[in-house]
Motif scaffolding. Structure first.
Motif, mmCIF file in Angstrom:
data_model
loop_
_atom_site.group_PDB
_atom_site.id
_atom_site.type_symbol
_atom_site.label_atom_id
_atom_site.label_comp_id
_atom_site.label_asym_id
_atom_site.label_seq_id
_atom_site.Cartn_x
_atom_site.Cartn_y
_atom_site.Cartn_z
ATOM 1 N N LYS A 5 -5.524 -54.008 8.510
ATOM 2 C CA LYS A 5 -5.934 -52.949 7.588
ATOM 3 C C LYS A 5 -6.415 -51.739 8.384
ATOM 4 N N ILE A 6 -5.738 -50.602 8.178
ATOM 5 C CA ILE A 6 -6.096 -49.362 8.846
ATOM 6 C C ILE A 6 -6.477 -48.341 7.784
ATOM 7 N N ILE A 8 -7.559 -44.371 7.140
ATOM 8 C CA ILE A 8 -7.551 -43.025 7.707
ATOM 9 C C ILE A 8 -8.264 -42.098 6.738
ATOM 10 N N ALA A 14 -0.821 -36.858 5.959
ATOM 11 C CA ALA A 14 -0.414 -37.756 7.043
ATOM 12 C C ALA A 14 0.643 -37.056 7.888
ATOM 13 N N LEU A 22 4.706 -45.802 11.834
ATOM 14 C CA LEU A 22 4.568 -46.917 10.892
ATOM 15 C C LEU A 22 5.926 -47.497 10.514
ATOM 16 N N LEU A 33 1.125 -54.048 8.438
ATOM 17 C CA LEU A 33 0.034 -53.091 8.331
ATOM 18 C C LEU A 33 -0.252 -52.732 6.876
ATOM 19 N N ASP A 34 -1.520 -52.619 6.567
ATOM 20 C CA ASP A 34 -1.976 -52.128 5.277
ATOM 21 C C ASP A 34 -2.680 -50.808 5.558
ATOM 22 N N LEU A 35 -1.994 -49.689 5.276
ATOM 23 C CA LEU A 35 -2.535 -48.367 5.570
ATOM 24 C C LEU A 35 -3.149 -47.773 4.312
ATOM 25 N N TYR A 37 -5.075 -44.307 3.073
ATOM 26 C CA TYR A 37 -5.264 -42.929 3.495
ATOM 27 C C TYR A 37 -6.130 -42.203 2.477
#
Length: 77
Positions: A5-6, A8, A14, A22, A33-35, A37
């Protein structure tokens, strides 16, 4: 496998390079990945739930922050 989990928080949209990176990761490694934003102006204007933002920050594996100033977004972080 658990997704990384990221979170931002940024002033700007973005960047194209982040989105390209990504996509390359997804092609090579799968959907790992779980982005999440958040735009700082959305936090300032209270368009997003500050409790959810805090929870996402606390539970993230990595956090990327691009803030300038001392508004509400900086206070949450």
């Amino acid at each position: 496998m658990k997704k990384m989990k990221i979170v931002i928080i940024s002033l700007a949209l973005a960047s194209e390079s982040i989105m390209q990176a990504l996509e390359e990761i997804r092609k090579e490694q799968g959907d790992i990945l779980d982005l999440i934003y958040y735009y700082s102006h959305s936090i300032e204007e209270e368009e997003c739930d500050s409790i959810k933002v805090r929870k996402d920050l606390k539970t993230a594996d990595a956090v990327l922050i691009d803030l300038r100033g001392d508004g509400k977004a900086a206070g949450i972080v």
